[in-house]
Design a protein around this motif. Sequence first.
Motif, mmCIF file in Angstrom:
data_model
loop_
_atom_site.group_PDB
_atom_site.id
_atom_site.type_symbol
_atom_site.label_atom_id
_atom_site.label_comp_id
_atom_site.label_asym_id
_atom_site.label_seq_id
_atom_site.Cartn_x
_atom_site.Cartn_y
_atom_site.Cartn_z
ATOM 1 N N MET A 1 9.946 7.306 -3.720
ATOM 2 C CA MET A 1 9.343 8.634 -3.850
ATOM 3 C C MET A 1 8.350 8.938 -2.735
ATOM 4 S SD MET A 1 8.536 8.967 -7.889
ATOM 5 C CE MET A 1 9.650 8.341 -9.109
ATOM 6 N N THR A 2 7.679 7.915 -2.228
ATOM 7 C CA THR A 2 6.610 8.143 -1.251
ATOM 8 C C THR A 2 7.018 7.870 0.192
ATOM 9 O OG1 THR A 2 5.727 5.913 -1.599
ATOM 10 C CG2 THR A 2 4.773 7.707 -2.934
ATOM 11 N N SER A 3 8.226 7.409 0.412
ATOM 12 C CA SER A 3 8.674 7.103 1.770
ATOM 13 C C SER A 3 9.430 8.276 2.381
ATOM 14 C CB SER A 3 9.608 5.890 1.763
ATOM 15 O OG SER A 3 8.920 4.747 1.338
ATOM 16 N N GLU A 4 9.209 8.482 3.678
ATOM 17 C CA GLU A 4 10.006 9.449 4.431
ATOM 18 C C GLU A 4 11.389 8.831 4.603
ATOM 19 O OE1 GLU A 4 9.106 12.496 5.613
ATOM 20 O OE2 GLU A 4 7.084 12.306 4.805
ATOM 21 N N GLN A 5 12.433 9.573 4.263
ATOM 22 C CA GLN A 5 13.791 9.080 4.418
ATOM 23 C C GLN A 5 14.624 10.134 5.144
ATOM 24 O OE1 GLN A 5 15.331 7.533 0.701
ATOM 25 N NE2 GLN A 5 13.338 6.716 0.138
ATOM 26 N N SER A 6 15.702 9.715 5.764
ATOM 27 C CA SER A 6 16.513 10.645 6.553
ATOM 28 C C SER A 6 17.063 11.784 5.697
ATOM 29 C CB SER A 6 17.651 9.903 7.239
ATOM 30 O OG SER A 6 18.465 9.266 6.281
ATOM 31 N N HIS A 7 17.322 11.528 4.422
ATOM 32 C CA HIS A 7 17.913 12.547 3.551
ATOM 33 C C HIS A 7 16.885 13.315 2.713
ATOM 34 C CE1 HIS A 7 17.632 8.907 1.105
ATOM 35 N NE2 HIS A 7 17.599 9.691 0.055
ATOM 36 N N LYS A 8 15.619 12.885 2.765
ATOM 37 C CA LYS A 8 14.597 13.611 1.996
ATOM 38 C C LYS A 8 13.201 13.231 2.470
ATOM 39 C CE LYS A 8 13.512 10.524 -1.760
ATOM 40 N NZ LYS A 8 12.159 10.340 -1.339
ATOM 41 N N PRO A 9 12.282 14.187 2.402
ATOM 42 C CA PRO A 9 10.900 13.863 2.762
ATOM 43 C C PRO A 9 10.189 13.149 1.605
ATOM 44 C CG PRO A 9 11.072 16.162 2.138
ATOM 45 C CD PRO A 9 12.470 15.595 2.098
ATOM 46 N N SER A 10 9.061 12.566 1.897
ATOM 47 C CA SER A 10 8.222 11.954 0.865
ATOM 48 C C SER A 10 7.705 13.046 -0.067
ATOM 49 C CB SER A 10 7.030 11.254 1.530
ATOM 50 O OG SER A 10 6.043 10.961 0.571
ATOM 51 N N MET A 11 7.632 12.748 -1.357
ATOM 52 C CA MET A 11 7.018 13.703 -2.273
ATOM 53 C C MET A 11 5.499 13.518 -2.305
ATOM 54 S SD MET A 11 7.589 12.479 -6.253
ATOM 55 C CE MET A 11 9.269 12.990 -6.328
ATOM 56 N N GLY A 12 5.010 12.462 -1.664
ATOM 57 C CA GLY A 12 3.575 12.208 -1.626
ATOM 58 C C GLY A 12 3.132 11.363 -2.797
ATOM 59 N N PRO A 13 2.055 10.608 -2.602
ATOM 60 C CA PRO A 13 1.587 9.690 -3.640
ATOM 61 C C PRO A 13 1.142 10.353 -4.943
ATOM 62 C CG PRO A 13 0.656 9.105 -1.518
ATOM 63 C CD PRO A 13 1.343 10.420 -1.342
ATOM 64 N N ILE A 14 0.500 11.510 -4.858
ATOM 65 C CA ILE A 14 -0.002 12.147 -6.086
ATOM 66 C C ILE A 14 1.154 12.662 -6.936
ATOM 67 C CG2 ILE A 14 -1.399 14.035 -7.011
ATOM 68 C CD1 ILE A 14 -3.250 13.674 -4.542
ATOM 69 N N LYS A 15 2.113 13.317 -6.313
ATOM 70 C CA LYS A 15 3.284 13.806 -7.060
ATOM 71 C C LYS A 15 4.104 12.638 -7.600
ATOM 72 C CE LYS A 15 3.648 18.235 -4.766
ATOM 73 N NZ LYS A 15 4.278 18.976 -3.673
ATOM 74 N N ALA A 16 4.222 11.577 -6.825
ATOM 75 C CA ALA A 16 4.944 10.393 -7.298
ATOM 76 C C ALA A 16 4.247 9.809 -8.530
ATOM 77 C CB ALA A 16 5.046 9.355 -6.192
ATOM 78 N N TYR A 17 2.919 9.730 -8.476
ATOM 79 C CA TYR A 17 2.118 9.245 -9.610
ATOM 80 C C TYR A 17 2.459 10.066 -10.857
ATOM 81 C CZ TYR A 17 -2.140 8.160 -12.313
ATOM 82 O OH TYR A 17 -3.026 7.768 -13.296
ATOM 83 N N ARG A 18 2.419 11.390 -10.712
ATOM 84 C CA ARG A 18 2.679 12.281 -11.854
ATOM 85 C C ARG A 18 4.108 12.147 -12.368
ATOM 86 N NH1 ARG A 18 -0.131 17.169 -8.764
ATOM 87 N NH2 ARG A 18 -2.302 16.596 -9.116
ATOM 88 N N VAL B 1 -3.862 5.821 -2.132
ATOM 89 C CA VAL B 1 -3.888 5.690 -0.680
ATOM 90 C C VAL B 1 -2.680 6.443 -0.125
ATOM 91 C CG1 VAL B 1 -3.569 4.057 1.225
ATOM 92 C CG2 VAL B 1 -5.149 3.505 -0.637
ATOM 93 N N GLY B 2 -2.908 7.196 0.952
ATOM 94 C CA GLY B 2 -1.853 7.991 1.569
ATOM 95 C C GLY B 2 -1.841 9.431 1.124
ATOM 96 N N SER B 3 -2.617 9.763 0.081
ATOM 97 C CA SER B 3 -2.668 11.146 -0.394
ATOM 98 C C SER B 3 -3.324 12.039 0.641
ATOM 99 C CB SER B 3 -3.469 11.225 -1.701
ATOM 100 O OG SER B 3 -2.853 10.476 -2.719
ATOM 101 N N CYS B 4 -2.772 13.235 0.793
ATOM 102 C CA CYS B 4 -3.348 14.241 1.693
ATOM 103 C C CYS B 4 -4.235 15.149 0.841
ATOM 104 C CB CYS B 4 -2.234 15.034 2.369
ATOM 105 S SG CYS B 4 -2.815 16.149 3.665
ATOM 106 N N VAL B 5 -5.493 15.280 1.249
ATOM 107 C CA VAL B 5 -6.467 16.003 0.431
ATOM 108 C C VAL B 5 -7.305 16.966 1.270
ATOM 109 C CG1 VAL B 5 -6.637 14.199 -1.336
ATOM 110 C CG2 VAL B 5 -8.135 14.102 0.669
ATOM 111 N N SER B 6 -7.740 18.024 0.611
ATOM 112 C CA SER B 6 -8.666 18.976 1.201
ATOM 113 C C SER B 6 -10.074 18.560 0.794
ATOM 114 C CB SER B 6 -8.359 20.385 0.677
ATOM 115 O OG SER B 6 -9.308 21.299 1.141
ATOM 116 N N LEU B 7 -10.989 18.548 1.767
ATOM 117 C CA LEU B 7 -12.364 18.120 1.512
ATOM 118 C C LEU B 7 -13.307 19.315 1.475
ATOM 119 C CD1 LEU B 7 -12.319 15.105 3.995
ATOM 120 C CD2 LEU B 7 -12.082 15.000 1.501
ATOM 121 N N SER B 8 -14.444 19.127 0.846
ATOM 122 C CA SER B 8 -15.439 20.198 0.718
ATOM 123 C C SER B 8 -16.089 20.577 2.041
ATOM 124 C CB SER B 8 -16.518 19.800 -0.301
ATOM 125 O OG SER B 8 -17.161 18.604 0.098
#
Length: 171
Positions: free
Chosen positions: A52-69, A96-103
């Motif tokens: 779910m979190t790895s970039e693959q040739s057939h699909k992008p990563s869904m990201g760690p937070i979405k994978a967690y959910r 780790v690896g999550s993309c986040v917006s900071l204050s």
Amino acid sequence: MQKCENVPRAVYQMLSDHHEKVDGSGYPEGKQDQEISVYGKIAAIIDAYDAMTSEQSHKPSMGPIKAYRQMLKESGLAFDKQLLAVFLKSIGSIPVGSCVSLSNGRVGFVLTLNKSFKPSLVRQVYSVTNKAFIEASDIELNKSANLRTEVVIEKEVDPEVLGLQFINHIS
């Protein structure tokens, strides 16, 4: 694997069972709950999170937070509830690896977690204010003595929208 000598039985169990699901909908044998080895159950969790979190040739990563959910939704269906709970606790709800917006108006990637499994170090790579990449800099969260200047995570960000990939900012 059968041609290799001295391979522990646990490795065979892990390999043969890691696509089985506790609800019986997995493969190759459609095993259910107790029929699946603990090694297979553990490997299933790790393999799914990695896929779910790895970039693959057939699909992008869904990201760690979405994978967690997503994995949380599949608790008791695809994954053993107790083992999944231990895994999810260990990666934290903002892994780790999550993309986040900071204050502080910047976007970054979580690099480390603290003892409470909360993000502690974030690599800032993008300025929302300037809508531009910035020179990467690391910021420790929750280290400020003044609460007014403390930088906190505001929300999850889809890195693809900004043209960001975690792999490009970890070295």
